[in-house]
Scaffold this motif. Structure first.
Motif, short mmCIF file in Angstrom:
data_model
loop_
_atom_site.label_atom_id
_atom_site.label_comp_id
_atom_site.label_asym_id
_atom_site.label_seq_id
_atom_site.Cartn_x
_atom_site.Cartn_y
_atom_site.Cartn_z
N GLN A 278 -8.31 2.38 5.49
CA GLN A 278 -8.28 2.78 4.09
C GLN A 278 -7.21 3.84 3.84
O GLN A 278 -6.49 3.80 2.84
CB GLN A 278 -9.66 3.33 3.71
N ARG A 279 -7.09 4.79 4.78
CA ARG A 279 -6.06 5.82 4.64
C ARG A 279 -4.67 5.21 4.67
O ARG A 279 -3.77 5.59 3.91
CB ARG A 279 -6.20 6.86 5.75
N GLU A 282 -4.04 3.48 1.25
CA GLU A 282 -3.79 4.43 0.17
C GLU A 282 -2.42 5.08 0.32
O GLU A 282 -1.72 5.30 -0.67
CB GLU A 282 -4.90 5.49 0.16
N GLN A 283 -2.05 5.40 1.55
CA GLN A 283 -0.72 5.99 1.78
C GLN A 283 0.36 5.00 1.41
O GLN A 283 1.38 5.34 0.79
CB GLN A 283 -0.58 6.41 3.25
N LEU A 285 0.10 2.52 -0.76
CA LEU A 285 0.13 2.35 -2.21
C LEU A 285 0.81 3.54 -2.89
O LEU A 285 1.47 3.38 -3.92
CB LEU A 285 -1.29 2.17 -2.75
N GLU A 286 0.64 4.72 -2.33
CA GLU A 286 1.31 5.89 -2.88
C GLU A 286 2.83 5.75 -2.76
O GLU A 286 3.57 6.06 -3.69
CB GLU A 286 0.82 7.15 -2.13
N ARG A 295 -1.72 -3.45 -10.72
CA ARG A 295 -2.88 -3.13 -9.90
C ARG A 295 -4.15 -3.41 -10.70
O ARG A 295 -4.28 -2.96 -11.84
CB ARG A 295 -2.85 -1.68 -9.43
N ASP A 370 -9.70 -1.82 -4.37
CA ASP A 370 -10.80 -1.08 -5.00
C ASP A 370 -11.88 -0.85 -3.95
O ASP A 370 -12.74 -1.70 -3.71
CB ASP A 370 -11.33 -1.90 -6.18
N ARG A 374 -10.41 -6.02 -1.54
CA ARG A 374 -8.97 -6.20 -1.57
C ARG A 374 -8.65 -7.63 -1.99
O ARG A 374 -9.27 -8.58 -1.51
CB ARG A 374 -8.35 -5.92 -0.20
#
Length: 612
Positions: A278-279, A282-283, A285-286, A295, A370, A374
Motif C-alpha cells: 500500500q505504501r 501511494e508513493q 500515485l504521489e 482516478r 481505494d 484496485r
C-alpha cells in the motif's frame, strides 16, 4: 492464537449443549407439536405427522402427512386422502376437504368403519347407505332430471352423473348407463356440495379427559382409558427453558466477543501484510500526479460496471467487466485480485500505460486505488483478442483475410517499436502473445496487459531479472537461461516472432494433435520447407496472399533467432513488413543442433544491468 482456538471450541460445545445440539436430556419432548408449514393445523397426539414424528407419538389410524405443497393430509384406508382444514382437539373433531373439490371420486374406496373416524353431521343424512352412479344423457333426461341427485363434478359434456339411492324409489333410467356401485358411505358425503366434512373420533378420549383442562395427552397402557394427561407448561420445563436462554445468551455474547477479537486480529494481519504494497502504491500515485489519469473511487467503479453485471473475462491477476462512463462511452474495467502480491502488478500497469499514447496500444482511461480495492479502466475493444480469430474452433466464422492479417502484424510491430523507442523511458512488455492483442471495431490491433512490463533507460539495453516472466511458448531463451545472452528489448522481438508464426499457421506453434509428426513444431517445419525452396504447405490459392504469408513467415523466423544479437530491432521489423516479400532473404537456421548453436559473434557482456 492457540488459546483463542481452544476458547472458541469450548464456546461451541457450550452453545451446542444449551440449544440442544449436544446429548438429549432425559425428559426432552420428541413428540412436541409439528406443522407442515405456517398456517397449517398443529399436529399432536392422538395424531402424528409421518416423517416428522416417531411412530409412538400417535395412535393407530391417526396418521397425517405433508404433500408436496406442505398441506396437511389425512390418510384413510384404501388410499383415500383428504386435506385437513382444522383440528379441534377438545371436541375431537377434524374438518377435511377434497383437493379437487370432488370427494365423490374417492368414495368408491372409502370405508370409514376401518378407521377410527365417524362422519359428523347434525342432519338426517348422517346414516350410511349404498348407492349406484349412472351416466345419463342430458338430451334424453326429460322430466326425470333431478339436479339434487346429480354430481356436477363428475358430469361431462353431453351427460350427467346421477345418484341412485338404494333406499329411494327408482326413477326412469332408460337413458342412463350404470357406472359404479358405492357401499357404506355417509349420505351427507354423497350429496355434499360444499366440499368440507367433519369427522369425529371417540377413542382415545383425550378431549374431555385432558384437552378441556388445557393439558396434553399421551398413551399410558396402565390406565383403563389408555392415556394420561400431563401439564404442557410444567415448572421444570419452564426452568429448563430459562436456563437454556441464560446459558445461550452468555455463550452467544462470549462468541460474539471472541469473533470480534479474531476479526480484529485478522484485519491487523492483513494490514501488516499489505503495508508495504500500500505504501508503494501511494508513493507511486504521489509521483504520478503529473500524468493526470482519471482516478475513480471503488463506488465509481461499481457504478460504471452496473454492480459488475457484465463479465468479459478473467485472468490470473483479475476479472474484466464491461462498463459505461457518464458520457455513454464503453470501457473495460479490470478489477485486480485483492491482496495479490505487493502492488507491483498495479504499479506496472498504471506506470507503463499512463505514459503511452499510441494507436496500437490500449488506452488507459483511469484507475482505482481505494484501500485494498484496485481496478484499471481501459477503452472498450468490441472484437476481443486476436487469439479468438487465429485459433478459431472448427465451424466458427472468425477467419481474417491475409491483407487484414498483414495490417494487424504491422500494427503490432509499430506498437512494440513505440514502446521500445517512442516513450521517455523504454518499456519492455515481456508478455507479447495473441491473447494480449486486442482488436477494435475496425480490427486495429492494440497491445494490452502490461502487468509484467519493466521500464528502463533508452541508453541501457539490458535488464536484470530474478525470475523468468512471460508465457511459455513466447518466452525468449535468454529469459530462461543467461547462456544465450542478456535480457533486453530483443526478448519482446522473440515473442513477436512466435506470434507472427502462429498468425501464419492459424494454430499454436506446438500442436501435438497434427497427423504428421514432423509438423508438431510449426516454426521448424515451415523453416525446413522454405529452406528447401518448397511452398509453405498452407492452403492458399491467391498468389498475392502467398506472398504475404511468405513475408510474415520470414520476418517471424528472423525474430526467433536463439541469440538476441541475431534478432532485428522492431524498427527493422516494421521496415521489412512494409517492404516487398522478394527483398527478404532466408535467415540462419534457428533450429540447428546444439553444437551449431554457439554465438556467431561475441555477446556484449558489458551492458549495464538495471535492477528490478
Amino acid at each position: 492464537m492457540q488459546m483463542v482456538i481452544i476458547l472458541f471450541h469450548f464456546l461451541l460445545l457450550l452453545i451446542a449443549s444449551a440449544v440442544g445440539l449436544g446429548p438429549a436430556l432425559p425428559d426432552q419432548d420428541v413428540c412436541e407439536p409439528k406443522h407442515c408449514k405456517h398456517g397449517q393445523p398443529p399436529v399432536r397426539y392422538p395424531f402424528r405427522l409421518k416423517g416428522r414424528q416417531p411412530d409412538h407419538c400417535g395412535s393407530s389410524g391417526f396418521d397425517l402427512s405433508c404433500n408436496n405443497k406442505n398441506q396437511t393430509v389425512l390418510e384413510l384406508p384404501r388410499s383415500v386422502q383428504l386435506l385437513v382444514k382444522r383440528i379441534d382437539y377438545v371436541h375431537q373433531r377434524i374438518q377435511v376437504y377434497d383437493q379437487d373439490g370432488c370427494v365423490q371420486k374417492q368414495l368408491q374406496n372409502l370405508i370409514l368403519s376401518a378407521s377410527p373416524f365417524m362422519y359428523s353431521s347434525d342432519s338426517h343424512y348422517y346414516s350410511e347407505g349404498n348407492f349406484t352412479l349412472f351416466n345419463c344423457s342430458i338430451e334424453d333426461q326429460s322430466e326425470y332430471y333431478d339436479a339434487y341427485s346429480s354430481i356436477p363434478c363428475l358430469s361431462g359434456s353431453g351427460f350427467y352423473v346421477k345418484i341412485e339411492d338404494s333406499d329411494s324409489g327408482n326413477d326412469d333410467l332408460l337413458s342412463c348407463t350404470k357406472a359404479v356401485d358405492i357401499s357404506e358411505v355417509p349420505r351427507a358425503m354423497m350429496y355434499n356440495r360444499e366440499n368440507k366434512f367433519d369427522f369425529n373420533w371417540t377413542k382415545p378420549p383425550c378431549g374431555f379427559l385432558c384437552e378441556v383442562k388445557g393439558q396434553g395427552c399421551r398413551p399410558n397402557t396402565s390406565n383403563t382409558s389408555g392415556i394420561e394427561c400431563y401439564s404442557i407448561h410444567r415448572e421444570d420445563k419452564g426452568a429448563r427453558m430459562k436456563l437454556i436462554i441464560s446459558v445461550a445468551g452468555l455463550a452467544v455474547g462470549s462468541l460474539l466477543l471472541l469473533l470480534s477479537v479474531i476479526g480484529l486480529c485478522w484485519l491487523h494481519h492483513l494490514n501488516k501484510k499489505e503495508k508495504e504494497g500500500q505504501r508503494k502504491i501511494e508513493q507511486f500515485l504521489e509521483d504520478y500526479k503529473a500524468l493526470k489519469p482519471s482516478r475513480y473511487s471503488y463506488a465509481d467503479i461499481k457504478r460504471i460496471t452496473n454492480q459488475f453485471k457484465e463479465k468479459l473475462g478473467q485472468g490470473g491477476y483479475g476479472t474484466v467487466f464491461k462498463g459505461t462512463l457518464s458520457n455513454d462511452v464503453s470501457v473495460a474495467v479490470k478489477v485486480l485480485n485483492n491482496f495479490k502480491g505487493n502492488g507491483e502488478e498495479f504499479v506496472n500497469e498504471v506506470g507503463s500505460m499512463g505514459r503511452i499514447h499510441h494507436v496500437n496500444v490500449t488506452r488507459l482511461v483511469g484507475f482505482c486505488a481505494d484501500g485494498y480495492n484496485r481496478a484499471l479502466v481501459y477503452e472498450y475493444l468490441p472484437n476481443e483478442s486476436l487469439e479468438k480469430f487465429i485459433f478459431a474452433a472448427k465451424g466458427e466464422n472468425r477467419c481474417l483475410c491475409w491483407e487484414k492479417l498483414h495490417e494487424i502484424a504491422l500494427g503490432i510491430a509499430k506498437g512494440i517499436e513505440y514502446l521500445h523507442q517512442g516513450c521517455e523511458q523504454r518499456i519492455l512488455h515481456f508478455d507479447i502473445k495473441p491473447h494480449n492483442i486486442l482488436l477494435d471495431q475496425n480490427f486495429t490491433p492494440k497491445i494490452s496487459d502490461f502487468g509484467l512490463a519493466k521500464l528502463c533507460s533508452k541508453e541501457q539495453s539490458a535488464v536484470s531479472m530474478t525470475a523468468a516472466r512471460g508465457t511459455m511458448g513466447y518466452i525468449a531463451p535468454e529469459v530462461l537461461s543467461r547462456n544465450f545472452g542478456n535480457v533486453s528489448y530483443k526478448s519482446d522481438v522473440y515473442s513477436f516472432g512466435m506470434l507472427l508464426l502462429e498468425m501464419v499457421g492459424g494454430r499454436k506453434n506446438i500442436d501435438v494433435t497434427v497427423a504428421n509428426e514432423s509438423q508438431v513444431y510449426f516454426p521448424e517445419w515451415v523453416y525446413n520447407r522454405l529452406d528447401k525452396g518448397e511452398e509453405l504447405g498452407i492452403d492458399i490459392e491467391d498468389e498475392g496472399h502467398h506472398k504475404i504469408a511468405k513475408k510474415l513467415t520470414i520476418v517471424g523466423l528472423r525474430c526467433i533467432q536463439w541469440y538476441p544479437v541475431d534478432r532485428p530491432s522492431m524498427k527493422s521489423v516494421v521496415q521489412m513488413l512494409e517492404g516487398e516479400a522478394e527483398s527478404l532473404t532466408m535467415p540462419p537456421n534457428p533450429f540447428a543442433s546444439e553444437d551449431d548453436k554457439k554465438p556467431k559473434k561475441p555477446i556484449n557482456r558489458e551492458l549495464a544491468a538495471i535492477s528490478e
